[in-house]
Scaffold this motif. Sequence first.
Motif, PDB file in Angstrom:
ATOM      1  N   GLU A  96     -28.699  -7.350 -17.316  1.00 34.16           N
ATOM      2  CA  GLU A  96     -30.057  -7.507 -16.802  1.00 34.16           C
ATOM      3  C   GLU A  96     -30.875  -8.480 -17.651  1.00 34.16           C
ATOM      4  N   SER A 140     -36.034 -19.326 -16.069  1.00 31.33           N
ATOM      5  CA  SER A 140     -35.270 -18.568 -15.083  1.00 31.33           C
ATOM      6  C   SER A 140     -34.972 -17.164 -15.546  1.00 31.33           C
ATOM      7  N   ASN A 141     -35.013 -16.241 -14.592  1.00 32.13           N
ATOM      8  CA  ASN A 141     -34.570 -14.877 -14.827  1.00 32.13           C
ATOM      9  C   ASN A 141     -33.283 -14.576 -14.064  1.00 32.13           C
ATOM     10  N   MET A 142     -32.632 -15.616 -13.562  1.00 32.43           N
ATOM     11  CA  MET A 142     -31.444 -15.453 -12.731  1.00 32.43           C
ATOM     12  C   MET A 142     -30.182 -15.760 -13.525  1.00 32.43           C
ATOM     13  N   ARG A 143     -29.245 -14.813 -13.528  1.00 31.40           N
ATOM     14  CA  ARG A 143     -28.011 -15.014 -14.279  1.00 31.40           C
ATOM     15  C   ARG A 143     -27.288 -16.292 -13.890  1.00 31.40           C
ATOM     16  N   HIS A 144     -27.293 -16.625 -12.612  1.00 30.95           N
ATOM     17  CA  HIS A 144     -26.488 -17.762 -12.160  1.00 30.95           C
ATOM     18  C   HIS A 144     -27.024 -19.104 -12.633  1.00 30.95           C
ATOM     19  N   ASP A 145     -28.242 -19.133 -13.186  1.00 29.72           N
ATOM     20  CA  ASP A 145     -28.774 -20.376 -13.743  1.00 29.72           C
ATOM     21  C   ASP A 145     -28.271 -20.630 -15.159  1.00 29.72           C
TER      22      ASP A 145
END
Length: 127
Positions: free
Chosen positions: A46, A108-113
């Motif tokens: 997370e 970014s808070n997105m893992r994929h970034d």
Amino acid sequence: QVQLVESGGGLVQAGGSLRLSCAASGGTFSRHPMGWFRQNPGKEREFVAAIGLIGSRTYYTDSVKGRFTISRDNSKSTLYLQMNSLKPEDTAVYYCAAVDPARGVVLSNMRHDYAYWGQGTQVTVSS
């Protein structure tokens, strides 16, 4: 390609503080927006906090707002996470990560970034 190594984890009592560090090498640290994530066994990794290229922009997950502070020192190629008022639910392995500059995101808070990850450091908060 940037390599990341976290340090500073450990065991602390509830209400205590820890400062995590993430040393970067092998790339141009200042080109990468950075972030901290955490994970417990059997759970998804997370998002915790993110920081822009020069540190003026930051973003936190709600559960750590007001307690954690993310910062960076580009002259030292190092990312930090100051964690205060720690709670047992903060217990996790903490990972630093670097955004792939090609994605064109500034925060970014997105893992994929995130393209590059450290090996993690364990934080355990006892009640």
